[in-house]
Write an enzyme that holds these catalytic residues in place. Structure first.
Site, PDB file in Angstrom:
ATOM      1  N   ASP A 112       0.011 -11.888  97.671  1.00  0.00           N
ATOM      2  CA  ASP A 112      -1.112 -12.721  97.239  1.00  0.00           C
ATOM      3  C   ASP A 112      -1.348 -13.870  98.229  1.00  0.00           C
ATOM      4  O   ASP A 112      -0.398 -14.521  98.671  1.00  0.00           O
ATOM      5  CB  ASP A 112      -0.759 -13.289  95.857  1.00  0.00           C
ATOM      6  CG  ASP A 112      -1.918 -13.962  95.179  1.00  0.00           C
ATOM      7  OD1 ASP A 112      -2.907 -13.283  94.893  1.00  0.00           O
ATOM      8  OD2 ASP A 112      -1.832 -15.183  94.926  1.00  0.00           O
ATOM      9  N   GLU A 154      -2.999  -9.612 101.145  1.00  0.00           N
ATOM     10  CA  GLU A 154      -4.295 -10.111 100.683  1.00  0.00           C
ATOM     11  C   GLU A 154      -4.614 -11.316 101.557  1.00  0.00           C
ATOM     12  O   GLU A 154      -4.158 -12.422 101.293  1.00  0.00           O
ATOM     13  CB  GLU A 154      -4.266 -10.540  99.211  1.00  0.00           C
ATOM     14  CG  GLU A 154      -5.673 -10.896  98.739  1.00  0.00           C
ATOM     15  CD  GLU A 154      -5.796 -12.106  97.830  1.00  0.00           C
ATOM     16  OE1 GLU A 154      -6.830 -12.241  97.177  1.00  0.00           O
ATOM     17  OE2 GLU A 154      -4.874 -12.946  97.783  1.00  0.00           O
TER      18      GLU A 154
HETATM   19  C1  GLC Z   1      -5.489 -14.218  94.810  1.00  0.00           C
HETATM   20  C2  GLC Z   1      -5.592 -13.379  93.551  1.00  0.00           C
HETATM   21  C3  GLC Z   1      -6.413 -14.136  92.555  1.00  0.00           C
HETATM   22  C4  GLC Z   1      -5.713 -15.434  92.238  1.00  0.00           C
HETATM   23  C5  GLC Z   1      -5.441 -16.231  93.504  1.00  0.00           C
HETATM   24  C6  GLC Z   1      -4.449 -17.312  93.265  1.00  0.00           C
HETATM   25  O1  GLC Z   1      -6.706 -14.374  95.444  1.00  0.00           O
HETATM   26  O2  GLC Z   1      -6.092 -12.123  93.843  1.00  0.00           O
HETATM   27  O3  GLC Z   1      -6.639 -13.409  91.377  1.00  0.00           O
HETATM   28  O4  GLC Z   1      -6.503 -16.201  91.375  1.00  0.00           O
HETATM   29  O5  GLC Z   1      -4.899 -15.435  94.512  1.00  0.00           O
HETATM   30  O6  GLC Z   1      -3.178 -16.755  93.058  1.00  0.00           O
END
Ligand code: GLC
Length: 535
Positions: A201, A258
Site C-alpha cells: 500500500d 501500489e
Molecule cells: C491506498 C489504498 C486506499 C487507502 C490508502 C491509505 O491508496 O488503496 O484504499 O485509503 O492507501 O492506506
C-alpha cells in the site's frame, strides 16, 4: 502448481473482504465468505486472489488503518480461518496475495498508543513523524490538513504528527531502523503462513522530504502527476531492496507496488530486478476510452517494463476508483480517483457497460499480468446515489461532501437476484445499501446467460489461458480512425473505440466479442479473432 514466475502472466482477482460475502449475519463480508465462494473464482478462471486488509483495525479507512499487523480482525475471522483460506485456495490452484500497509498505522496501534503516552523526543515518538509544529503545509489525500495535534488523540503536550491520509492514520518514520526491522519481520510472519505475495500500500510514500518548500494547495493529492516531496522520493527504493531479499529467501513469492506514479520511466524504477516483481499500471487505468491514448499507454508500458525485464501489468478497477463500467462513460476530465463529485451528471449506464466490456476484452488479450476487482466480472456500475448518511469513506467527511469518496465502488456484491441483500449473506443486512439495479447483475442470473458479462469474463480467461496470451507478444496491426488492433500469437484483437462501425477484418473466426458483431464491429466493441489455418 507450476513454480516459475507465476505472476508474470497471472490474472489476479482483488477481494475487498468487507464487501465480498458475509458468512456471519452481520452485514459485513468476512474470510468465511471468501472460503464459501472460492468456487466462483475457480469458475471464473483467475490464478490468484489479492485480499485487501483483514487486520485488527478501527475500520476508519476500510482496514487500511492497521492496529495489529499479525492478526485478523474478529470482524473478518481469525488466524486459523486465514490459514484455512490459504490452504483451500492453494488446493483449488489459486495463489493468495495479502495487503501490507507500511506508510502509516492506525492510531490504535500499540506503537502510536505508546507514543501518545511518551514524552517529546522519546524513542516511542521517533517511530512516527512528530514535530513541535507542522513543518510544512501539506494536506491530507482525504482532504483537510496533514498535520494534527497529538493532544487531539489524547496526549497532554503540544506536539503535532503527520498523516497523509486520515487523522487516525499517523505516518511512520521510515528513517527509524526499528520501523524497518519490524516490517521485515511482519513479512516473514505472513510468508511463513504460506502467502504467495504482498500488495504494498502507498509504496511510493514511505520517504518524505519534510523540509522541501511548501507545496501549492492541491499538491498533496495523489492525483497530482509529478513528483512531490511526499511521493516517489528516491529513498524508497532501498527499503524495497531489503524487502526483496526477504522474499527471495522463500520460493515463488512476489510483491506488487501500489505506487500512484504516472511517469512510466519513474514507475520502472520500482521493478528493477532487486525490487518489486511488478507495479500496478495506473497509467492504463487512468487512460480514456480513446484509441490514441490507449496505444500510447500500451507502448509506454512495453518500453518501460521490458527495459528492466519486468512483466507488464494491466488494471481497470480497484477499491479506490470509480468502477470502469461507470468511469468510461463520464465526460473527459471527470474521472476522479476518489469517486464522483456530487455535481456530476448521472453517466449513461448502457454506454458505460459497453465500453467496460470492450476495455476488459482489450486488457485480457494483452501479454503480462492483469488485475481484476471484485464485481467487475458482473459489470457492476458505481453506486452513484448512496445517501449521505450511509457513506463511510473518510474523504466524504473530510471534504464536507465536496467529494463523495469511494463507497460507490465498495458496495456488497450481488450473488442471488431473489434473495434478501441479493445473497450477500444469510440475512438482508449489507453494510452499504445496494441499488435495485444490482438484481440484474447477480451471479446466479449471469451464470446461466451466455451473453452476460460474467460469461464473457469466463470465456476470455479460458481462451487467454488456452492460447497463452499472458506470455505472448504484442504486434500492432493497425491503429487508425479510433481503432486498436494487434496480434498476440494466434489471436487478433480489434477494438473499435470510435463512433462509427468498422467492417470486420477477414483474419479468421470471431471467438469472443464484447457485443454482438455481424459483418461489422460496432462502436465501443472489442473482438478476438482466431486465425484460420493459413495464417
Ligand atoms: C491506498 C489504498 C486506499 C487507502 C490508502 C491509505 O491508496 O488503496 O484504499 O485509503 O492507501 O492506506
Amino acid at each position: 502448481m507450476a513454480t516459475t514466475d507465476w505472476w508474470r502472466s497471472a490474472v489476479i482477482y482483488q477481494v475487498y473482504p468487507r464487501s465480498f460475502a458475509d458468512s456471519t449475519c452481520d452485514g459485513i463480508g468476512d474470510l468465511g465468505g471468501v472460503i464459501d465462494h472460492l468456487d466462483h473464482l475457480g469458475e471464473l478462471g483467475v490464478d490468484a486472489v489479492w485480499l485487501s486488509p483483514f487486520y485488527p483495525s478501527p475500520q476508519n479507512d476500510g482496514g487500511y488503518d492497521v492496529a495489529d499487523y499479525r492478526d485478523v480482525d474478529p470482524l473478518f475471522g481469525d488466524l486459523d480461518q486465514f490459514d484455512r483460506l490459504v490452504a483451500k485456495a492453494h488446493e483449488a490452484g489459486l495463489r493468495v496475495i495479502i495487503d501490507i500497509v507500511p506508510n502509516h498505522t492506525s492510531s490504535e496501534h500499540a506503537w502510536f498508543q505508546e507514543a501518545l503516552r511518551a514524552s517529546p523526543g522519546s524513542p516511542e515518538r521517533s517511530r512516527y513523524i512528530i514535530r513541535d509544529v507542522p513543518v510544512n503545509n501539506w494536506g491530507s489525500v482525504f482532504g483537510g490538513p496533514a498535520w494534527s495535534r497529538m493532544a487531539d488523540r489524547g496526549a497532554d503536550d503540544d506536539q503535532w504528527y503527520l498523516h497523509l491520509f486520515d487523522a487516525t492514520q499517523p505516518d511512520l518514520d521510515w528513517t527509524n531502523h526499528e520501523v524497518r526491522d519490524a516490517f521485515l519481520s511482519i513479512l516473514r510472519f505472513w510468508l511463513d503462513r504460506d502467502v504467495d505475495g504482498f500488495r504494498v500500500d502507498v509504496a511510493h510514500g514511505l520517504v518524505k522530504d519534510l523540509d522541501a518548500p511548501d507545496v501549492t494547495r492541491h499538491d498533496a493529492d495523489v492525483d497530482a502527476e509529478t513528483r512531490r516531496p511526499m511521493w516517489d522520493q528516491d529513498g524508497v527504493h532501498e527499503i524495497y531492496r531489503e524487502w526483496r531479499k526477504v522474499l527471495d529467501d522463500y520460493d515463488d513469492r512476489m510483491m506488487v507496488a501500489e505506487a500512484w506514479v504516472l511517469d512510466s520511466e519513474r514507475v520502472a524504477l520500482y521493478v528493477r530486478p532487486d525490487e518489486f516483481h511488478q507495479t500496478f499500471n495506473f497509467e492504463f487505468l487512468t487512460a480514456r476510452w480513446d484509441a490514441g491514448d490507449l496505444r500510447k499507454v500500451i507502448d509506454d508500458t512495453i518500453r518501460s517494463t521490458v527495459g528492466v525485464g519486468a512483466p507488464m501489468t494491466w488494471v481497470l478497477s480497484n477499491h479506490d476508483v470509480i468502477r470502469h463500467a461507470t468511469r468510461l462513460a463520464l465526460p473527459p476530465g471527470q474521472e476522479r480517483r476518489n469517486g464522483l463529485g456530487p455535481k456530476h451528471p448521472q453517466p449513461d449506464a448502457d454506454l458505460g457497460l459497453r465500453r467496460a466490456r470492450a476495455a476488459t476484452l482489450l486488457m485480457l488479450a494483452l501479454p503480462g499480468s492483469a488485475y481484476l476487482y471484485q464485481g467487475e466480472e458482473l459489470g457492476l456500475p458505481e453506486h452513484t446515489t448512496l445517501p449521505p448518511e450511509a457513506r463511510q469513506d473518510p474523504t466524504f467527511e473530510r471534504t464536507d461532501g465536496e467529494e463523495l469518496g469511494r463507497d460507490g465502488c465498495r458496495v456488497p456484491l450481488p450473488w442471488q437476484a431473489d434473495e434478501p441483500g441479493y445473497g450477500f449473506g444469510p440475512t438482508e443486512k449489507t453494510w452499504l445499501p445496494q441499488p435495485d439495479s444490482f438484481a440484474a447483475h447477480a451471479v446466479d442470473v449471469q451464470s446461466s446467460d451466455p451473453e452476460s458479462t460474467l460469461s464473457m469474463y469466463r470465456n476470455a480467461l479460458a481462451v487467454r489461458k488456452e492460447h497463452d496470451l499472458g506470455t505472448g507478444e504484442l504486434e500492432w496491426l493497425r491503429t487508425e480512425n479510433e481503432v486498436l488492433s494487434f496480434r498476440n500469437g494466434s489471436i487478433t484483437v480489434v477494438a473499435n473505440a470510435g463512433e462509427r462501425p468498422l467492417s470486420l477484418p477477414d483474419y479468421g473466426e470471431v471467438i469472443i466479442a464484447s457485443r454482438a458483431v455481424s459483418s461489422e464491429v460496432p462502436p465501443d466493441t472489442t473482438v478476438w479473432i482466431r486465425h484460420g489455418q493459413s495464417q
